[in-house]
Design a protein around this motif. Structure first.
Motif, PDB file in Angstrom:
ATOM      1  N   LEU A   6       0.863  -1.185   0.000  1.00  0.00           N
ATOM      2  CA  LEU A   6       0.000   0.000   0.000  1.00  0.00           C
ATOM      3  C   LEU A   6       0.896   1.230   0.000  1.00  0.00           C
ATOM      4  O   LEU A   6       1.628   1.480   0.962  1.00  0.00           O
ATOM      5  CB  LEU A   6      -0.903   0.000   1.228  1.00  0.00           C
ATOM      6  CG  LEU A   6      -1.896   1.163   1.349  1.00  0.00           C
ATOM      7  CD1 LEU A   6      -2.924   1.130   0.224  1.00  0.00           C
ATOM      8  CD2 LEU A   6      -2.594   1.138   2.707  1.00  0.00           C
ATOM      9  N   SER A   8       1.415   5.014   0.410  1.00  0.00           N
ATOM     10  CA  SER A   8       0.637   5.754   1.387  1.00  0.00           C
ATOM     11  C   SER A   8       1.232   7.130   1.663  1.00  0.00           C
ATOM     12  O   SER A   8       2.363   7.438   1.290  1.00  0.00           O
ATOM     13  CB  SER A   8       0.618   4.905   2.688  1.00  0.00           C
ATOM     14  OG  SER A   8       0.191   5.644   3.791  1.00  0.00           O
ATOM     15  N   ARG A  31       3.246  -1.365   4.027  1.00  0.00           N
ATOM     16  CA  ARG A  31       2.827   0.020   3.830  1.00  0.00           C
ATOM     17  C   ARG A  31       4.059   0.886   3.613  1.00  0.00           C
ATOM     18  O   ARG A  31       4.990   0.874   4.415  1.00  0.00           O
ATOM     19  CB  ARG A  31       2.035   0.506   5.040  1.00  0.00           C
ATOM     20  CG  ARG A  31       1.410   1.880   4.876  1.00  0.00           C
ATOM     21  CD  ARG A  31       0.382   2.107   5.962  1.00  0.00           C
ATOM     22  NE  ARG A  31      -0.215   3.432   5.892  1.00  0.00           N
ATOM     23  CZ  ARG A  31      -1.302   3.788   6.565  1.00  0.00           C
ATOM     24  NH1 ARG A  31      -1.914   2.912   7.352  1.00  0.00           N
ATOM     25  NH2 ARG A  31      -1.807   5.011   6.455  1.00  0.00           N
ATOM     26  N   LEU A  55      -2.239   0.538  -4.675  1.00  0.00           N
ATOM     27  CA  LEU A  55      -2.057  -0.822  -4.171  1.00  0.00           C
ATOM     28  C   LEU A  55      -1.302  -1.613  -5.223  1.00  0.00           C
ATOM     29  O   LEU A  55      -1.791  -1.813  -6.335  1.00  0.00           O
ATOM     30  CB  LEU A  55      -3.404  -1.494  -3.888  1.00  0.00           C
ATOM     31  CG  LEU A  55      -3.289  -2.900  -3.271  1.00  0.00           C
ATOM     32  CD1 LEU A  55      -2.745  -2.823  -1.841  1.00  0.00           C
ATOM     33  CD2 LEU A  55      -4.634  -3.624  -3.285  1.00  0.00           C
TER      34      LEU A  55
END
Length: 225
Positions: A6, A8, A31, A55
Protein backbone atom coordinates in the motif's frame (compact mmCIF):
# COMPACT_ATOMS: atom_id res chain seq x y z
CA UNK A 1 -1.24 -15.30 -2.11
CA UNK A 2 -0.32 -12.09 -3.93
CA UNK A 3 2.21 -9.71 -2.39
CA UNK A 4 0.46 -6.46 -1.46
CA UNK A 5 2.05 -3.05 -0.97
CA UNK A 6 0.00 0.00 0.00
CA UNK A 7 1.64 3.21 -1.19
CA UNK A 8 0.64 5.75 1.39
CA UNK A 9 0.89 9.17 2.97
CA UNK A 10 0.51 9.56 6.72
CA UNK A 11 -2.33 12.10 6.57
CA UNK A 12 -4.31 10.91 3.55
CA UNK A 13 -7.89 9.92 4.48
CA UNK A 14 -8.25 7.88 1.29
CA UNK A 15 -5.25 5.77 2.25
CA UNK A 16 -6.96 5.12 5.58
CA UNK A 17 -9.97 3.67 3.74
CA UNK A 18 -7.77 1.07 2.06
CA UNK A 19 -5.80 0.39 5.25
CA UNK A 20 -9.04 -0.23 7.15
CA UNK A 21 -10.27 -2.65 4.49
CA UNK A 22 -6.97 -4.55 4.59
CA UNK A 23 -7.09 -4.75 8.38
CA UNK A 24 -10.70 -5.93 8.38
CA UNK A 25 -9.74 -8.74 6.05
CA UNK A 26 -6.58 -9.58 8.03
CA UNK A 27 -4.57 -9.48 4.82
CA UNK A 28 -0.78 -9.13 5.21
CA UNK A 29 0.60 -6.11 3.40
CA UNK A 30 3.50 -3.68 3.42
CA UNK A 31 2.83 0.02 3.83
CA UNK A 32 5.19 2.49 2.18
CA UNK A 33 4.81 6.19 3.02
CA UNK A 34 5.99 8.78 0.53
CA UNK A 35 6.41 12.55 0.67
CA UNK A 36 3.77 14.02 -1.64
CA UNK A 37 5.67 17.31 -1.67
CA UNK A 38 8.70 15.48 -3.09
CA UNK A 39 7.31 12.53 -4.99
CA UNK A 40 9.80 9.78 -5.84
CA UNK A 41 10.46 9.19 -9.52
CA UNK A 42 9.21 5.61 -9.29
CA UNK A 43 5.91 6.84 -7.85
CA UNK A 44 5.35 9.27 -10.71
CA UNK A 45 5.78 6.39 -13.14
CA UNK A 46 3.17 4.14 -11.57
CA UNK A 47 0.58 6.68 -10.33
CA UNK A 48 -1.46 8.03 -13.27
CA UNK A 49 -3.02 10.79 -11.13
CA UNK A 50 0.01 11.44 -8.93
CA UNK A 51 -2.04 10.61 -5.83
CA UNK A 52 -2.17 8.02 -3.07
CA UNK A 53 -3.26 5.41 -2.30
CA UNK A 54 -1.83 2.92 -4.72
CA UNK A 55 -2.06 -0.82 -4.17
CA UNK A 56 0.69 -2.91 -5.72
CA UNK A 57 -0.49 -6.46 -6.31
CA UNK A 58 2.74 -8.28 -7.07
CA UNK A 59 3.95 -6.27 -10.09
CA UNK A 60 0.59 -4.72 -10.99
CA UNK A 61 -0.81 -1.44 -9.65
CA UNK A 62 -4.29 -0.21 -8.75
CA UNK A 63 -5.10 3.43 -8.02
CA UNK A 64 -8.08 5.24 -6.42
CA UNK A 65 -9.29 4.14 -2.99
CA UNK A 66 -12.78 3.05 -4.11
CA UNK A 67 -11.28 0.81 -6.79
CA UNK A 68 -8.76 -0.63 -4.33
CA UNK A 69 -11.43 -1.37 -1.73
CA UNK A 70 -13.72 -2.98 -4.31
CA UNK A 71 -10.86 -5.17 -5.54
CA UNK A 72 -10.05 -6.27 -1.99
CA UNK A 73 -13.72 -7.00 -1.36
CA UNK A 74 -14.00 -9.14 -4.47
CA UNK A 75 -10.85 -11.14 -3.77
CA UNK A 76 -10.70 -11.61 0.02
CA UNK A 77 -13.13 -12.44 2.80
CA UNK A 78 -15.07 -11.26 4.69
CA UNK A 79 -17.16 -9.26 2.25
CA UNK A 80 -17.64 -5.66 3.35
CA UNK A 81 -20.21 -4.77 0.70
CA UNK A 82 -23.82 -6.01 0.93
CA UNK A 83 -24.68 -9.05 -1.17
CA UNK A 84 -27.87 -7.43 -2.51
CA UNK A 85 -27.09 -5.51 -5.73
CA UNK A 86 -29.30 -2.55 -4.87
CA UNK A 87 -27.85 -2.20 -1.36
CA UNK A 88 -24.33 -2.59 -2.75
CA UNK A 89 -24.97 0.23 -5.21
CA UNK A 90 -26.51 2.35 -2.44
CA UNK A 91 -23.44 1.84 -0.28
CA UNK A 92 -21.19 2.94 -3.14
CA UNK A 93 -23.27 6.10 -3.39
CA UNK A 94 -22.73 6.87 0.30
CA UNK A 95 -19.01 6.26 -0.11
CA UNK A 96 -19.07 9.01 -2.75
CA UNK A 97 -20.98 11.13 -0.27
CA UNK A 98 -18.11 10.52 2.16
CA UNK A 99 -15.72 11.95 -0.42
CA UNK A 100 -17.94 15.04 -0.66
CA UNK A 101 -17.70 15.39 3.13
CA UNK A 102 -13.90 15.22 2.88
CA UNK A 103 -14.03 18.02 0.31
CA UNK A 104 -16.09 20.05 2.78
CA UNK A 105 -13.45 19.42 5.43
CA UNK A 106 -10.79 20.71 3.02
CA UNK A 107 -12.86 23.87 2.52
CA UNK A 108 -13.10 24.23 6.29
CA UNK A 109 -9.41 24.00 7.12
CA UNK A 110 -8.31 26.01 4.09
CA UNK A 111 -10.87 28.83 4.51
CA UNK A 112 -8.87 32.09 4.47
CA UNK A 113 -11.13 34.13 6.74
CA UNK A 114 -13.85 33.84 9.36
CA UNK A 115 -16.74 34.33 6.94
CA UNK A 116 -15.65 31.54 4.62
CA UNK A 117 -14.83 29.36 7.62
CA UNK A 118 -18.36 29.79 8.99
CA UNK A 119 -19.84 29.08 5.55
CA UNK A 120 -17.78 25.89 5.25
CA UNK A 121 -18.82 24.83 8.74
CA UNK A 122 -22.50 25.34 7.91
CA UNK A 123 -22.12 23.27 4.75
CA UNK A 124 -20.38 20.48 6.63
CA UNK A 125 -23.07 20.38 9.30
CA UNK A 126 -25.72 20.15 6.59
CA UNK A 127 -24.01 17.04 5.20
CA UNK A 128 -23.97 15.46 8.63
CA UNK A 129 -27.66 16.17 9.10
CA UNK A 130 -28.25 14.16 5.91
CA UNK A 131 -26.33 11.31 7.49
CA UNK A 132 -28.35 11.60 10.69
CA UNK A 133 -31.52 11.13 8.66
CA UNK A 134 -30.06 8.05 6.93
CA UNK A 135 -28.54 6.16 9.86
CA UNK A 136 -30.77 3.56 11.46
CA UNK A 137 -30.11 1.20 14.33
CA UNK A 138 -26.28 1.20 14.41
CA UNK A 139 -23.70 0.79 15.63
CA UNK A 140 -22.46 0.95 12.03
CA UNK A 141 -23.85 2.38 8.84
CA UNK A 142 -25.77 -0.77 7.95
CA UNK A 143 -26.45 -1.99 11.47
CA UNK A 144 -24.30 -4.62 13.13
CA UNK A 145 -22.18 -5.32 10.04
CA UNK A 146 -19.09 -3.19 9.39
CA UNK A 147 -18.97 -2.11 5.76
CA UNK A 148 -16.88 -0.11 3.31
CA UNK A 149 -19.11 2.88 4.05
CA UNK A 150 -17.79 2.73 7.61
CA UNK A 151 -14.24 2.55 6.26
CA UNK A 152 -14.96 5.68 4.21
CA UNK A 153 -16.30 7.72 7.12
CA UNK A 154 -13.84 6.71 9.86
CA UNK A 155 -11.18 9.12 8.48
CA UNK A 156 -13.79 11.91 8.49
CA UNK A 157 -14.32 11.56 12.21
CA UNK A 158 -10.57 11.28 12.82
CA UNK A 159 -10.27 14.86 11.53
CA UNK A 160 -12.89 15.95 14.05
CA UNK A 161 -10.92 14.33 16.88
CA UNK A 162 -8.08 16.77 16.17
CA UNK A 163 -10.24 19.79 15.36
CA UNK A 164 -12.02 19.37 18.70
CA UNK A 165 -8.75 19.98 20.56
CA UNK A 166 -8.60 23.64 19.54
CA UNK A 167 -11.92 24.80 18.09
CA UNK A 168 -15.52 24.21 19.17
CA UNK A 169 -17.23 23.42 15.89
CA UNK A 170 -20.19 21.65 17.53
CA UNK A 171 -20.08 19.64 14.35
CA UNK A 172 -22.15 16.71 15.60
CA UNK A 173 -24.23 18.61 18.14
CA UNK A 174 -27.87 17.44 18.16
CA UNK A 175 -26.94 14.49 15.92
CA UNK A 176 -27.12 11.52 18.31
CA UNK A 177 -26.94 8.82 15.62
CA UNK A 178 -23.83 10.39 14.09
CA UNK A 179 -22.29 10.73 17.55
CA UNK A 180 -22.89 7.05 18.28
CA UNK A 181 -21.51 6.05 14.87
CA UNK A 182 -18.42 8.18 15.41
CA UNK A 183 -17.84 6.52 18.78
CA UNK A 184 -18.31 2.99 17.43
CA UNK A 185 -15.86 3.62 14.59
CA UNK A 186 -13.23 5.06 16.94
CA UNK A 187 -13.35 1.84 18.96
CA UNK A 188 -12.92 -0.45 15.94
CA UNK A 189 -9.39 -1.99 15.89
CA UNK A 190 -9.07 -1.64 12.10
CA UNK A 191 -9.80 2.08 12.38
CA UNK A 192 -7.36 2.56 15.23
CA UNK A 193 -4.44 1.06 13.26
CA UNK A 194 -5.26 2.83 9.97
CA UNK A 195 -3.30 5.96 11.00
CA UNK A 196 0.02 6.23 12.80
CA UNK A 197 0.25 7.07 16.50
CA UNK A 198 1.60 10.52 15.66
CA UNK A 199 -1.31 11.38 13.34
CA UNK A 200 -2.78 14.10 15.65
CA UNK A 201 0.56 15.89 15.93
CA UNK A 202 1.25 15.60 12.21
CA UNK A 203 -2.19 16.95 11.35
CA UNK A 204 -1.75 19.89 13.70
CA UNK A 205 1.58 20.71 12.03
CA UNK A 206 -0.07 20.46 8.62
CA UNK A 207 -2.96 22.70 9.68
CA UNK A 208 -0.58 25.25 11.21
CA UNK A 209 1.05 25.68 7.82
CA UNK A 210 -2.16 26.36 5.89
CA UNK A 211 -2.21 30.15 6.36
CA UNK A 212 -5.93 29.86 6.96
CA UNK A 213 -8.48 30.95 9.54
CA UNK A 214 -8.22 27.54 11.18
CA UNK A 215 -4.42 27.84 11.41
CA UNK A 216 -4.97 31.15 13.21
CA UNK A 217 -7.30 29.46 15.70
CA UNK A 218 -4.75 26.68 16.22
CA UNK A 219 -1.99 29.23 16.82
CA UNK A 220 -4.11 31.06 19.38
CA UNK A 221 -4.82 27.82 21.25
CA UNK A 222 -1.16 26.85 21.32
CA UNK A 223 -0.20 30.25 22.76
CA UNK A 224 -2.75 29.77 25.54
CA UNK A 225 -1.63 26.19 26.13
Amino acid sequence: MSRLELISHGLCPYVQRAAIALAEKNVPFTRIDIDLANKPAWFKVISPLGKVPLLKVDDRVLFESAVICDYLDETTAPRLHPSDPFERARHRGWIEFGSAVLNDIWRLYSAPDEASFIAASIGLKARLRQLEATLDRGPYFSGSDFSLVDAAFAPVFRYFDVFDTFVDLEIVKDLPKVQDWRRALSERPSVQVAACNTYPEKLRVFLAGQNSYMSTLLGQQEKIG
